[in-house]
Enzyme design. Structure first.
Site, short mmCIF file in Angstrom:
data_model
loop_
_atom_site.label_atom_id
_atom_site.label_comp_id
_atom_site.label_asym_id
_atom_site.label_seq_id
_atom_site.Cartn_x
_atom_site.Cartn_y
_atom_site.Cartn_z
N GLU A 131 -3.90 -10.45 0.83
CA GLU A 131 -4.63 -10.09 1.68
C GLU A 131 -6.25 -10.62 1.27
O GLU A 131 -6.72 -10.10 1.08
CB GLU A 131 -5.32 -8.24 2.87
CG GLU A 131 -3.20 -8.63 3.71
CD GLU A 131 -3.47 -6.70 3.82
OE1 GLU A 131 -4.52 -6.61 4.10
OE2 GLU A 131 -2.79 -6.21 3.67
N GLU A 184 0.75 -1.20 -0.03
CA GLU A 184 0.64 -0.06 0.13
C GLU A 184 0.96 1.16 -0.10
O GLU A 184 0.87 1.72 1.04
CB GLU A 184 -0.98 -0.08 0.89
CG GLU A 184 -2.03 -1.02 1.38
CD GLU A 184 -2.98 -1.37 2.07
OE1 GLU A 184 -4.33 -1.89 2.07
OE2 GLU A 184 -2.41 -1.13 3.36
#
EC number: 3.2.1.23
Length: 1084
Positions: free
Chosen positions: A507, A441
């Site tokens: 994830e 991210e």
């Protein structure tokens, strides 16, 4: 000039080049750590000064003459917040300070100064001396004997300094100044606690002047994955030696055999020697079979050992292969975290984590979101876990727009590249590492692209992962397609076209609080379609810090519990284990879904066993089968089965004669001998099959029942039990058994559950608030009762907010049984329903519960694969799971019966045919009100929930996703029934009181209509029994199915249905239904 801690182009000063880790060395034969002779650990107590910022420390704190006698002492390694200095801060995305990269707060930048005097032996000075910091967060300066040596930033890879020229024999002063915030903090915004300090090992070591600086071992397998090849690079460094030395390289096999591969004399100079060796049919390394080879390298007096394994990671036709076999990533994400030590995790905690992962069929761990301690990788090599090694880069709090992201800013290029390179160079010899992950991210841009291209040149034996590239479409420089929290339709869409890259969910299954619903549904899709290779659950451990409240009660603290602002509350509580590694119920579901043996029923007594391991024959396990009758084992036997990976075998089970009881077959596989991660007998896979459904006996009750009434109450007495109903509320208010009061509060219809974290994320408390009101604000519309020879039926009708209706009926029989029936008729415009059931309380003395159903842990509609049908017994206090933030907990699904006992009397409840239930030693209001488990009060009652069902938990994410549609209680009519009895013994759950089954059906319509008119067919369905009836009415026109309607008819109630039939042509038409009603009509 900017400060060095606010300049991303200055990543370090005075440090050594990165190299592979050699200290300590994990001996794969003994499992023990080995340290070199010239080694001094600097772990332990250091003098410590804590300041608000770097400008408030004494000017000459690094001087040998400085008096630090009034300073505190602090343990190294540790995070200073965990030792009482400053406060822990938790945020997910936002920075704890106003972001303005690369600048950080001037006044509020906690700073710690560490000082320690050490003794250096005189004979060390014939060699080169190095000081190694494995991890310091986030920026530090180093002084030795008052002289500034340098600085470093990356918090999660080593910083090493050559100190030969500044040290002296005897006493020496090491001084370290650590800043909590630096420009590096902008790359460490990683959804975790913001800790600081020297939190990993610190040590000194000495090497000969001419020594091995670095080693790089790579392996390959031939096209048949049989024979292997070793590629070895040995980097030597000379810092003053003049004599030649012998270089010797020895190969040690997993069996302990040794073979010399290289023996030659080399000149004392800086150089890299490269070798290649063929190895015939080596034992292969995998997570299932972690066979480790050792290379022992000697250059004169310098000796180094490197563990490595033969394995090959590749992609063919979009499929991820490991040693030639398709590899499923059955993984978790793991933060380095300890509830008492913060990020200073011990080896004991690492081993505990790995053993738990292995025991629960987890094969992969992603080091989210930074390189872990070096010992972690040694342990993964040794025990067998695949590792996605992730660089220490996340700039989540900075906009990911290409024009803004740090990934595209030239001034941040060196910072990105340095962190990725340091990770690769340190960890490059570990066979457990299968992917290099560039970060998390942090946007997408040229800074990642350049680092990825460097990796491809440096190491061609692993794949490159970075989820950030997919936000702008697929990128050429990563090897796998990665997404976070994709919905299943995205998986299906990806699998529907030809692909070149495997799909990895880096994830998924966000495990915040009571979560991880529908995990099996994901894996049904993953295992069915191409290109889908699993993923890593978010995440492993709840990041809760052990803390005590003002009353001395321990609890797990999360964001905001230390007065930290900003904070993101309990969003750090996402694990499948509690902070102390107690397994959470989700972990059992993970184990079941991730298991590597599939068992399917072929016929009544024949079962297909499929070996889904990649490199393990099922003969390594002991097979066993058990037959359970009404939950109790009546037969069991062990067996052996030979099945190579991917093979299927048939297993025949001799079945017994079966009566009217319920029978289950359970087949399991367990370890046949001890392993490093579990003992013999540990179950690795199981499946359970219903052999025979129960047959319920309807028994006529001859015992009489009495009915008394006054202005407020209706009292029904049957045998030794009295049931008291309130005429004012319509509720069952009290039960007395031999004058003992059974209820502490009335039996009330309940449609609410304490919101889970996922519920809060999808605004369930706001969206479904009407159902919370419904549980409290029902109005008694009508109540009537009916006495017959052997029973009394008490019927209440309630109006709920929103104009929904609930019908409850209690039918008390002369033997003391009571049949409880509920019908819910929701209004047309209400939202889905959280739960449908009853709630009441009993005295705290009813502290033991037995049940027959799924267990032993809690299960829910969309998380019950791991629940085994059996009989169980627990204390009430053990029936709930103590989630860090209290929420819905303790449900047991598909329960045939349960019984609460005070040691003498049992409250028995059985489903018709099954129910869900839970018991708590506190109230629902308590559970919903508190924010920490320690705040739950001690009550003198037990709350009992008897439910038809509650909606699923969900878990696709925790910020908006709802349970999947098939696990939601949509607004439509529902009915359910159960039986209750108070007695000294548990009665048979399959014997029910006989009651009338009659449903009166009448059909009417016009006899003649005109062509083009609509025919209205009306049905009246009268239920004259004490149990709700659920019917599906199928209307046929001229023998063809025309329409289907489902209807629930509450007890003693008439329901009407109207069907409209269009388009009838002239002539005669036959109208009939599946309820044995028919009529002929004529169209003119």
């Amino acid at each position: 000039m900017p400060y060095e801690w606010e300049n991303p182009q200055l990543v370090s000063e005075g440090t050594e080049k990165s190299h592979a880790s050699f200290i300590p060395y994990l001996d794969p034969f003994s499992g023990e750590w080995e340290y070199p002779e010239e080694f001094i650990s600097l772990n332990g107590n250091w003098r410590f000064l804590f300041a608000k910022n770097p400008f408030e420390v004494p000017e000459d704190f690094f001087s040998e003459k400085f008096d630090d006698s009034n300073w505190d002492e602090i343990e190294v390694p540790s995070n200073w917040e965990m030792k009482g200095y400053g406060k822990p801060i938790y945020t997910n995305v936002v920075y704890p300070f106003e972001p303005n990269p690369p600048f950080v707060p001037k006044d509020d930048n906690p700073t710690g100064v560490y000082r320690r005097w050490i003794e250096i032996p005189e004979d060390w000075f014939k060699k080169e001396i190095f000081l190694h910091f494995e991890g310091v967060r986030s920026f530090f300066y180093l002084w030795v004997n008052g002289k500034k040596i340098g600085f470093s930033k990356d918090s999660c890879t080593p910083a090493e300094f050559r100190l030969t020229d500044v040290l002296r024999p005897g006493k020496n002063l090491i001084t370290v100044e650590v800043l909590k915030w630096s420009d590096g903090s902008y790359l460490e915004d990683q959804d975790m606690w913001w800790f600081a300090g020297i939190y990993r090992d610190v040590y000194l070591y000495a090497l000969p002047k001419f020594h091995i600086r670095d080693v790089f071992v790579r392996t390959d397998l031939d096209e048949n994955y049989r024979n292997g090849k070793i590629f070895l690079d040995v980097e030597m460094r000379n810092l003053g030696e003049e004599e030649e030395k012998d270089l010797e390289v020895t190969l040690i096999t997993p069996d302990g055999d040794e073979k010399t591969l290289v023996k030659e004399t080399v000149k004392p100079e800086d150089r890299v020697l490269s070798f290649a060796f063929d190895v015939k049919d080596p034992k292969k390394w995998s997570a299932e079979t972690p066979h480790l080879y050792v290379l022992k390298l000697k250059l004169g007096e310098d000796e180094k050992k490197v563990n490595f394994g033969f394995r090959k990671i590749e992609i063919k036709d979009g499929t991820l292969l490991f040693n030639g076999k398709p590899l499923y990533i059955k993984g978790v994400n793991r933060h380095e975290f300890d509830p008492d030590r913060g990020h200073a995790v011990t080896v004991e905690r690492m081993i505990q984590d790995i053993k738990l992962m292995k025991q629960h069929n987890i094969n992969t761990v992603r080091t989210s979101h930074y390189p872990n301690q070096t010992k972690w990788y040694d342990l993964c090599d040794y025990f067998g876990l695949y590792v996605i090694d992730e660089a220490n880069i996340e700039s989540h709090g900075i906009d990911w727009d290409p024009e803004v992201t740090l990934a595209n800013r030239w001034e941040w290029e060196k910072a990105h590249f340095d962190r990725i390179k340091r990770m690769v160079e340190r960890d490059k010899n570990h066979p457990s590492i299968i992917f290099w992950s560039l970060g998390n991210e942090a946007g997408d841009g040229v800074n990642f692209e350049k680092a990825a291209l460097w990796i491809k040149k440096r190491d061609n034996t692993r794949l490159i992962h970075y989820e950030g590239t997919t936000r702008r479409g697929e990128s050429y420089y990563v090897d796998v397609f990665s997404l976070m929290y994709p919905k299943m339709d995205i998986l299906l869409e990806y699998a529907s076209k030809k692909r070149e890259k495997p799909f990895i969910m880096c994830e998924y299954a966000h495990a915040m609080g009571n979560s991880v619903g529908n995990l099996k549904d994901y894996w049904d899709v993953i295992e069915k379609y191409p290109y889908l290779h699993g993923g890593c659950i978010w995440d492993w451990v709840d990041q809760g810090i052990r803390k005590k409240d003002e009353n001395g009660r321990e609890f797990w603290a999360y964001g905001g519990d230390f007065g930290d602002t900003p904070n993101d509350g309990n969003f750090c509580i996402n694990g499948v284990v509690l902070p102390d590694r107690t397994p959470e119920p989700e972990l059992y579901e993970v184990k079941k879904v991730y298991q590597n043996v599939k068992i399917r029923q072929v016929s009544k007594d024949t079962y297909e066993v499929e070996n889904r391991y990649l490199f393990t024959n099922l003969e390594m396990f002991d097979g066993a089968w058990k037959i359970r009758k009404d939950g109790e084992v009546i037969e069991e036997k062990t067996f052996k089965i030979f099945a190579e990976p991917g093979e299927k075998r048939l297993l025949k089970i001799p079945l017994p004669e079966m009566d009217d009881s319920e029978y289950f077959l359970e087949i399991s596989f367990s370890l046949s001998e001890d392993t490093p991660w579990a003992e013999k007998g540990h179950v690795v896979a199981w499946e359970q099959f219903l052999l025979k459904a129960p047959a319920f006996e309807k028994k006529s009750i001859s015992d009489g029942v009495s009915l008394r009434e006054d202005g407020k109450h209706l009292t029904v007495e049957a045998k030794d039990t009295v049931y008291v109903f309130s005429k004012l509320t319509g509720l069952l208010e009290q039960i007395l058994h031999r004058r003992k009061k059974i209820l502490k509060s009335p039996v009330v219809p309940n449609f609410w559950r304490v919101p889970t974290d996922n519920d809060i994320g999808n605004r369930m408390p706001q969206r479904l608030a009407i159902w919370k009101r419904a549980s409290k604000e029902r109005k008694l519309f009508k109540m009537h009762w009916k006495k017959e020879e052997n029973r009394v039926s008490v019927h209440s009708v309630f109006q709920l907010p929103g104009n929904s209706w609930v019908y409850t009926t209690y039918t008390v029989f002369g033997n003391g049984d009571v049949l409880v029936d509920l019908s819910l008729i929701p209004a047309e415009d209400v939202p889905e329903i959280p739960r449908i059931g009853f709630q009441f309380t009993v005295p705290e003395e009813f502290g033991t519960v037995e049940w027959y159903g799924r267990g032993p842990h809690e299960t829910y509609w969309d998380r019950k694969e791991s629940g085994l049908f059996a009989r169980y017994r627990k204390a009430v206090g053990e029936m709930m799971h103590r989630y860090v933030r209290p929420q819905e907990t303790g449900n047991r699904s598909d329960v045939r019966w349960f019984a609460l006992s005070d040691g003498e009397t049992k409250l028995f409840v059985s489903g018709m045919p099954q129910i869900d239930f839970s018991v708590w030693p506190f109230s629902m209001e308590d559970l919903e009100r508190v924010q920490h488990i320690s705040e739950l009060p001690e009550r003198d009652f037990v709350t009992v929930n008897v439910d038809f069902r509650q909606m699923g938990l969900g878990g696709d994410d925790s910020w908006g996703a709802m349970p999947h549609l098939e696990y939601r209680l949509l607004p439509k009519p529902y009915r359910f029934s159960f039986r209750m009895r108070i007695s000294e013994e548990i009665p048979s759950w399959r014997v029910l009181a006989a009651i009338p089954e009659t449903l009166h059906v009448e059909m009417s319509s016009e006899d003649v209509i005109r062509e083009g008119d609509t025919l209205r067919v009306k049905f009246s369905l009268l239920n004259d029994t004490p149990l709700s009836k659920e019917k599906q009415v199928v209307l046929f026109v001229d023998g063809n199915e025309y329409s289907v309607r489902r209807v629930v008819i509450p007890p003693f109630k008439k329901e009407e249905l109207v069907f409209k039939v269009e388009g009838l042509k002239k002539g005669e038409h036959l109208i009939h239904t599946n309820l044995n009603t028919r009529k002929t009509i004529y169209v003119r």
